[in-house]
Each structure stands twice: as structure tokens, then as C-alpha cells.
Design an enzyme around this catalytic site. Structure first.
Site, PDB file in Angstrom:
ATOM      1  N   ARG A  47      62.805  28.760  79.285  1.00  0.00           N
ATOM      2  CA  ARG A  47      61.378  28.496  78.817  1.00  0.00           C
ATOM      3  C   ARG A  47      61.965  28.347  77.002  1.00  0.00           C
ATOM      4  NH1 ARG A  47      59.853  32.817  82.000  1.00  0.00           N
ATOM      5  NH2 ARG A  47      58.386  31.929  83.679  1.00  0.00           N
ATOM      6  N   LYS A  78      59.764  15.276  69.368  1.00  0.00           N
ATOM      7  CA  LYS A  78      59.340  14.827  70.648  1.00  0.00           C
ATOM      8  C   LYS A  78      60.631  14.939  71.486  1.00  0.00           C
ATOM      9  CE  LYS A  78      55.802  11.632  69.648  1.00  0.00           C
ATOM     10  NZ  LYS A  78      55.419  10.311  69.485  1.00  0.00           N
ATOM     11  N   GLU A 137      63.759   0.780  62.067  1.00  0.00           N
ATOM     12  CA  GLU A 137      63.077   1.996  61.914  1.00  0.00           C
ATOM     13  C   GLU A 137      62.996   2.305  60.285  1.00  0.00           C
ATOM     14  OE1 GLU A 137      60.939   3.027  64.213  1.00  0.00           O
ATOM     15  OE2 GLU A 137      61.899   2.345  65.992  1.00  0.00           O
ATOM     16  N   LYS A 145      59.369  10.984  57.452  1.00  0.00           N
ATOM     17  CA  LYS A 145      59.031  11.403  58.809  1.00  0.00           C
ATOM     18  C   LYS A 145      58.804  12.985  58.852  1.00  0.00           C
ATOM     19  CE  LYS A 145      59.586  11.125  63.684  1.00  0.00           C
ATOM     20  NZ  LYS A 145      60.505  10.781  64.880  1.00  0.00           N
ATOM     21  N   GLU A 202      50.516  14.243  66.800  1.00  0.00           N
ATOM     22  CA  GLU A 202      50.198  12.897  67.080  1.00  0.00           C
ATOM     23  C   GLU A 202      48.626  12.734  67.508  1.00  0.00           C
ATOM     24  OE1 GLU A 202      53.134  10.204  68.666  1.00  0.00           O
ATOM     25  OE2 GLU A 202      51.686   8.594  68.494  1.00  0.00           O
ATOM     26  N   ARG A 204      49.991  10.737  62.506  1.00  0.00           N
ATOM     27  CA  ARG A 204      51.478  10.354  63.105  1.00  0.00           C
ATOM     28  C   ARG A 204      51.616   9.159  63.682  1.00  0.00           C
ATOM     29  NH1 ARG A 204      55.809  14.787  65.956  1.00  0.00           N
ATOM     30  NH2 ARG A 204      57.304  13.228  66.336  1.00  0.00           N
ATOM     31  N   ASN A 237      54.312   4.308  64.638  1.00  0.00           N
ATOM     32  CA  ASN A 237      54.176   3.133  65.519  1.00  0.00           C
ATOM     33  C   ASN A 237      53.849   1.816  64.993  1.00  0.00           C
ATOM     34  OD1 ASN A 237      54.551   5.164  67.830  1.00  0.00           O
ATOM     35  ND2 ASN A 237      52.494   5.771  67.672  1.00  0.00           N
ATOM     36  N   HIS A 255      55.132  -1.292  66.888  1.00  0.00           N
ATOM     37  CA  HIS A 255      55.598  -0.711  68.262  1.00  0.00           C
ATOM     38  C   HIS A 255      54.716  -1.054  69.353  1.00  0.00           C
ATOM     39  CE1 HIS A 255      58.347   1.533  65.801  1.00  0.00           C
ATOM     40  NE2 HIS A 255      58.890   2.136  66.887  1.00  0.00           N
ATOM     41  N   HIS A 289      56.832  -2.418  72.083  1.00  0.00           N
ATOM     42  CA  HIS A 289      57.014  -1.741  73.325  1.00  0.00           C
ATOM     43  C   HIS A 289      56.693  -2.734  74.501  1.00  0.00           C
ATOM     44  CE1 HIS A 289      56.254   2.557  71.738  1.00  0.00           C
ATOM     45  NE2 HIS A 289      57.597   2.304  71.851  1.00  0.00           N
ATOM     46  N   HIS A 298      65.644  -1.477  71.372  1.00  0.00           N
ATOM     47  CA  HIS A 298      64.479  -1.110  70.730  1.00  0.00           C
ATOM     48  C   HIS A 298      64.204  -1.660  69.397  1.00  0.00           C
ATOM     49  CE1 HIS A 298      61.065   1.611  70.117  1.00  0.00           C
ATOM     50  NE2 HIS A 298      62.059   2.023  69.144  1.00  0.00           N
TER      51      HIS A 298
HETATM   52  N1  LIG Z   1      61.994  11.770  70.261  1.00  0.00           N
HETATM   53  C1  LIG Z   1      61.686  10.825  69.290  1.00  0.00           C
HETATM   54  O1  LIG Z   1      60.824  11.022  68.676  1.00  0.00           O
HETATM   55  C2  LIG Z   1      62.200   9.073  69.626  1.00  0.00           C
HETATM   56  C3  LIG Z   1      62.143   8.203  68.822  1.00  0.00           C
HETATM   57  C4  LIG Z   1      62.803   6.923  68.755  1.00  0.00           C
HETATM   58  C5  LIG Z   1      63.383   6.645  69.963  1.00  0.00           C
HETATM   59  N2  LIG Z   1      63.556   7.733  70.966  1.00  0.00           N
HETATM   60  C6  LIG Z   1      64.630   7.586  71.966  1.00  0.00           C
HETATM   61  O2  LIG Z   1      65.676   7.182  71.455  1.00  0.00           O
HETATM   62  C7  LIG Z   1      66.509   6.428  72.561  1.00  0.00           C
HETATM   63  C8  LIG Z   1      67.150   5.336  71.714  1.00  0.00           C
HETATM   64  O3  LIG Z   1      68.106   5.809  70.874  1.00  0.00           O
HETATM   65  P1  LIG Z   1      69.348   5.221  70.570  1.00  0.00           P
HETATM   66  O4  LIG Z   1      69.014   4.061  70.018  1.00  0.00           O
HETATM   67  O5  LIG Z   1      70.160   6.124  69.626  1.00  0.00           O
HETATM   68  O6  LIG Z   1      70.166   4.825  71.706  1.00  0.00           O
HETATM   69  P2  LIG Z   1      71.364   5.655  72.598  1.00  0.00           P
HETATM   70  O7  LIG Z   1      70.979   7.090  72.491  1.00  0.00           O
HETATM   71  O8  LIG Z   1      71.170   5.012  73.886  1.00  0.00           O
HETATM   72  O9  LIG Z   1      72.687   5.207  71.838  1.00  0.00           O
HETATM   73  C9  LIG Z   1      72.848   3.766  71.837  1.00  0.00           C
HETATM   74  C10 LIG Z   1      74.347   3.417  72.277  1.00  0.00           C
HETATM   75  O10 LIG Z   1      75.092   3.707  71.004  1.00  0.00           O
HETATM   76  C11 LIG Z   1      76.072   4.994  71.677  1.00  0.00           C
HETATM   77  N3  LIG Z   1      76.387   5.577  70.431  1.00  0.00           N
HETATM   78  C12 LIG Z   1      75.542   6.352  69.632  1.00  0.00           C
HETATM   79  N4  LIG Z   1      75.982   7.048  68.706  1.00  0.00           N
HETATM   80  C13 LIG Z   1      77.339   6.310  68.665  1.00  0.00           C
HETATM   81  C14 LIG Z   1      78.504   6.519  67.600  1.00  0.00           C
HETATM   82  N5  LIG Z   1      78.343   7.209  66.573  1.00  0.00           N
HETATM   83  N6  LIG Z   1      79.554   6.033  67.887  1.00  0.00           N
HETATM   84  C15 LIG Z   1      79.549   5.100  68.882  1.00  0.00           C
HETATM   85  N7  LIG Z   1      78.894   4.656  69.985  1.00  0.00           N
HETATM   86  C16 LIG Z   1      77.762   5.430  69.636  1.00  0.00           C
HETATM   87  C17 LIG Z   1      75.663   5.291  72.737  1.00  0.00           C
HETATM   88  O11 LIG Z   1      76.700   5.860  73.615  1.00  0.00           O
HETATM   89  C18 LIG Z   1      74.799   4.313  73.344  1.00  0.00           C
HETATM   90  O12 LIG Z   1      75.814   3.535  74.270  1.00  0.00           O
HETATM   91  C19 LIG Z   1      65.474   5.921  73.362  1.00  0.00           C
HETATM   92  O13 LIG Z   1      65.695   6.832  74.638  1.00  0.00           O
HETATM   93  C20 LIG Z   1      64.056   6.158  72.827  1.00  0.00           C
HETATM   94  O14 LIG Z   1      62.904   6.527  73.674  1.00  0.00           O
HETATM   95  C21 LIG Z   1      63.066   8.982  70.738  1.00  0.00           C
END
Ligand SMILES: NC(=O)c1ccc[n+]([C@@H]2O[C@H](COP(=O)([O-])OP(=O)(O)OC[C@H]3O[C@@H](n4cnc5c(N)ncnc54)[C@H](O)[C@@H]3O)[C@@H](O)[C@H]2O)c1
Length: 367
Positions: free
Chosen positions: A119, A141, A183, A225, A235, A239, A243, A246, A250, A264
Site C-alpha cells: 500500500r 502521476k 515539453e 510544473k 487535475e 493542471r 496539456n 496534447h 495524443h 511523444h
Molecule cells: N507521469 C507523468 O506525468 C508523465 C508525463 C509525461 C509523460 N509520461 C510518460 O513518460 C513516458 C515517456 O517518457 P520518455 O520519453 O522518457 O520515454 P522512455 O522512458 O521510453 O525513454 C525513451 C528512450 O530513451 C532511453 N533512455 C532514457 N534515458 C536515457 C539516457 N540517459 N541515456 C540513454 N538512453 C536513455 C530509454 O531506454 C528509452 O529507450 C510515456 O510512458 C509517457 O506516458 C508521464
């Protein structure tokens, strides 16, 4: 230089540390042999797993490691279950910490595990992608995807601290880095005209990943943020300005397949070009500002047009996809629109004809 940003959520408040070569003491926690589980992906663990394990040991933790496959496909309940087993095998109890070391995928997945195992155990976010540093590691999130859609299962769960060490960006693939910049630009548009001007002025240095220039920019994004989240953690209102760009973004990802043609941030870049055109049509956003946004995105190496082949399925497919956006009510999408750079309004309904015309105006010569 190091920046510390406090996220003001009373008892659940925490610090985000942004810097280059952050020392072990930056991790405010210390332990007396407590367990930690570092969750990372197969790209990031070999690069930074040892260093983060050493940092945790230096603070008195006994770290174990769990490595998941890289890529969005891993963000699912099957890997959540596998990670629960890793938590048990590593002997995690209520005093333990889960450390999410990676991009947003790992942050969301490990964050959800931390939110739900026993939990809730403490979560430390160690973002390694630019997107994770400025966006996903901040705000609480967490969650995973279902076959039927993205981020459909999750929890609001704040970390106890965030360590964003820019040095780790050195190994981030170029396209991922550029994608994260979308972003960053978004924060300028929604909140901070001065940040937007800095991005315009420093576009070249940012592209070269000049840490001296990037560090205050990343810190400012986290600050924005943090401010937004502090006002509206769940949100229910403001918040949603996060978006901006987005709604169509999306839709583009959904139609082309996640991890498909567009990353993305690239989809968000195109979505911001559209949101700017809509803003001009519906909210009097100056055409000069609309053009500045497009020019900045281009200067940062982000797409502002789908190219000669256009968008898969064209407007019809994208308009349909917007109906599944979480802000859409009864097939009427709600947009975040700019009034000027640094000021946006949310929950905007726009006439169907204007939606279509703005698409044509933004992506002239496209389908
Ligand atoms: N929680 C939130 O508020 C929030 C907000 C925006 C996006 N997200 C989520 O985030 C995800 C996307 O994140 P992302 O773009 O970081 O993608 P990701 O985590 O898939 O990373 C992208 C790629 O880069 C590689 N990578 C990451 N850091 C690295 C580094 N320092 N050196 C070498 N390779 C590296 C990873 O292995 C992957 O192949 C999605 O799942 C999205 O839904 C969440």
C-alpha cells in the site's frame, strides 16, 4: 550550480534537485541498512545502475536491482506483477524505497509499483531523459497502459525526492533529447514568456546540450510544473494547462501507433502548431506569436509539419482520435488555447468548422 525546487504539497511536499554531477548527499534520505530496489530499463541500467547503487550505499541503503525491457510496451500490468515479485525477493518492507532510474516509462511503471506495493513504499525518481526531468518525474502521476489505451490504470503518488542530474543526458539519443524539448517549449507558452525568449535566444546552445545553459532551463520547467501541481494536484482545473498541444498530439500518437512514426514530443510539437493556429482563430493569439512558436520548434529540431506524406488517415482519423482524449465530453474536445505567449486558457470549446480550418491553416499542403 545546483537548483532545488520545493513542491509544496504540505506533508507530501518534496524537493526536486537539478544539477550536474550531483553528490550523494543530494539524496536527502539516509538509512541504516534499509532496502532499496532500483528499477531501470535495459538501456539505462548498464549506464547508471552501478553509480546509483553506490550513491544509495553511501547513504546507508542496501540496494537491489530490477531491469525491465526498454520501450513503452513494458509499461503494463504484467511487468507490474513481475516487479512486485522483485520487491518481495529484495526483502522490501514499509521502510524501503523504490528508485525509478530512467525515462518516463520507468518512472510511471516503478512509480505505480511503489504506490501499490505494501500500500505504498517511498519512491525516489531519478529521471534520465529530458522528458522525465522536466515533466514525468514531477507531479505524482504514475501508471501503466492497458491494451485498450494509454495510462488507463494508475495512481497519484508523489515521490519523496527527485534527483535530476543533467550529466545523464549525455547518453540520451538525439531524437529523444529533441523530443523532450517540446515539453520545455510548452512551459514557455503556458506560463513564462521570459523562458520562451531564453529558448529563442539559446536554441543553438540547447541543441548542443550545453549544461550551463540547460540547467536553469530544466530547473525553471520543474518550478513551473511544481507550481501548477501545488495548486491542482489531481487535475481538476488549472493542471490541464499542461496539456497544451496534447489534444491533437495524443491523437497523432494514437493514429500512428505509440512508438510509431512520431515520438511523444514530436507529436506534441505538431499539436502545439495546431493549438497555436486554433488560438489565433478562436482567442486572438497574435499571428506574430504563432509564427514565433513555429520558428522556435523548428530551431530546436522539432517537426512543425507532417511532410509530403501527410498524417496517416488525415484530418478524419485525427478528429476521431480527439474524441477519445480524456478532456473530451460527448465528442466535444476541450482545448488549452494561448492568448499570448506565457498565458493560456483551458477548457475551451471550439466550433467544428474552426477545428477543421485551423488544421488546414496549420498544415497547409497536408491532407
Ligand atoms: N507521469 C507523468 O506525468 C508523465 C508525463 C509525461 C509523460 N509520461 C510518460 O513518460 C513516458 C515517456 O517518457 P520518455 O520519453 O522518457 O520515454 P522512455 O522512458 O521510453 O525513454 C525513451 C528512450 O530513451 C532511453 N533512455 C532514457 N534515458 C536515457 C539516457 N540517459 N541515456 C540513454 N538512453 C536513455 C530509454 O531506454 C528509452 O529507450 C510515456 O510512458 C509517457 O506516458 C508521464
Amino acid at each position: 550550480m545546483k537548483h532545488t525546487i520545493h513542491v509544496d504539497l504540505d506533508a507530501r511536499g518534496y524537493d526536486i534537485h537539478v544539477g550536474t554531477d550531483l553528490p550523494a548527499e543530494t539524496l536527502e534520505l539516509s538509512a541504516d541498512g534499509e532496502r532499496a530496489l532500483i528499477v531501470s530499463d535495459a538501456n539505462v541500467d548498464p549506464l547508471y545502475g552501478d553509480a546509483v547503487a553506490a550513491l544509495l550505499e553511501a547513504r546507508g541503503f542496501m540496494p537491489a536491482r530490477a531491469v525491465v525491457p526498454a520501450g513503452e510496451k513494458t509499461k503494463n500490468m504484467r511487468h507490474v506483477a513481475a516487479l512486485y515479485a522483485d520487491c518481495v525477493a529484495a526483502g522490501l518492507d514499509r521502510r524501503a524505497v523504490v528508485v525509478a532510474l530512467g525515462g518516463g516509462m520507468v518512472g510511471d511503471l516503478a512509480g505505480f509499483v511503489a504506490a501499490t506495493f505494501l500500500r505504498g513504499v517511498r519512491l525516489v525518481q531519478v529521471p534520465t531523459s529530458l522528458l522525465a526531468m522536466v515533466d514525468s518525474s514531477v507531479g505524482g502521476k504514475t501508471g501503466v497502459n492497458l491494451k485498450s489505451g494509454k495510462n488507463l490504470v494508475g495512481a497519484f503518488y508523489q515521490p519523496v525526492t527527485v534527483l535530476a542530474d543533467l550529466r545523464r543526458l549525455e547518453s540520451l539519443p538525439e531524437r529523444e533529447f529533441r523530443s523532450g524539448l517540446a515539453e520545455v517549449v510548452k512551459y514557455g507558452v503556458i506560463w513564462d514568456a521570459e523562458l520562451f525568449r531564453t529558448l529563442e535566444r539559446e536554441a543553438d546552445a540547447i541543441g548542443r546540450r550545453d549544461f550551463g545553459v540547460l540547467e536553469p532551463i530544466v530547473a525553471r520547467c520543474c518550478e513551473i510544473k511544481a507550481e501548477v501541481v501545488a495548486v491542482d494536484e489531481r487535475e481538476s482545473g488549472v493542471r490541464s494547462i499542461l496539456n497544451f498541444g496534447h489534444t491533437l498530439g495524443h491523437g497523432i500518437e494514437q493514429v500512428s501507433g505509440y512508438g510509431g512514426r512520431w515520438l511523444h514530443g514530436e507529436a506534441v510539437s505538431l499539436g502545439m502548431v495546431y493549438a497555436a493556429a486554433l488560438s489565433t482563430a478562436a482567442r486572438g493569439f497574435a499571428t506574430d506569436d504563432r509564427d514565433r512558436l513555429r520558428a522556435l520548434l523548428s530551431a530546436l529540431g522539432l517537426p512543425v509539419h507532417p511532410g509530403a506524406e501527410g498524417f496517416e488517415g488525415g484530418w478524419t482519423a485525427l478528429r476521431d482520435a480527439m474524441n477519445t482524449d480524456k478532456k473530451t465530453r460527448g465528442r466535444v474536445p476541450r482545448f488549452v488555447l494561448a492568448e499570448r505567449i506565457g498565458a493560456v486558457v483551458f477548457d475551451c470549446v471550439v466550433d467544428e468548422t474552426v477545428l477543421r480550418e485551423a488544421f488546414s491553416a496549420a498544415f497547409a499542403d497536408s491532407n
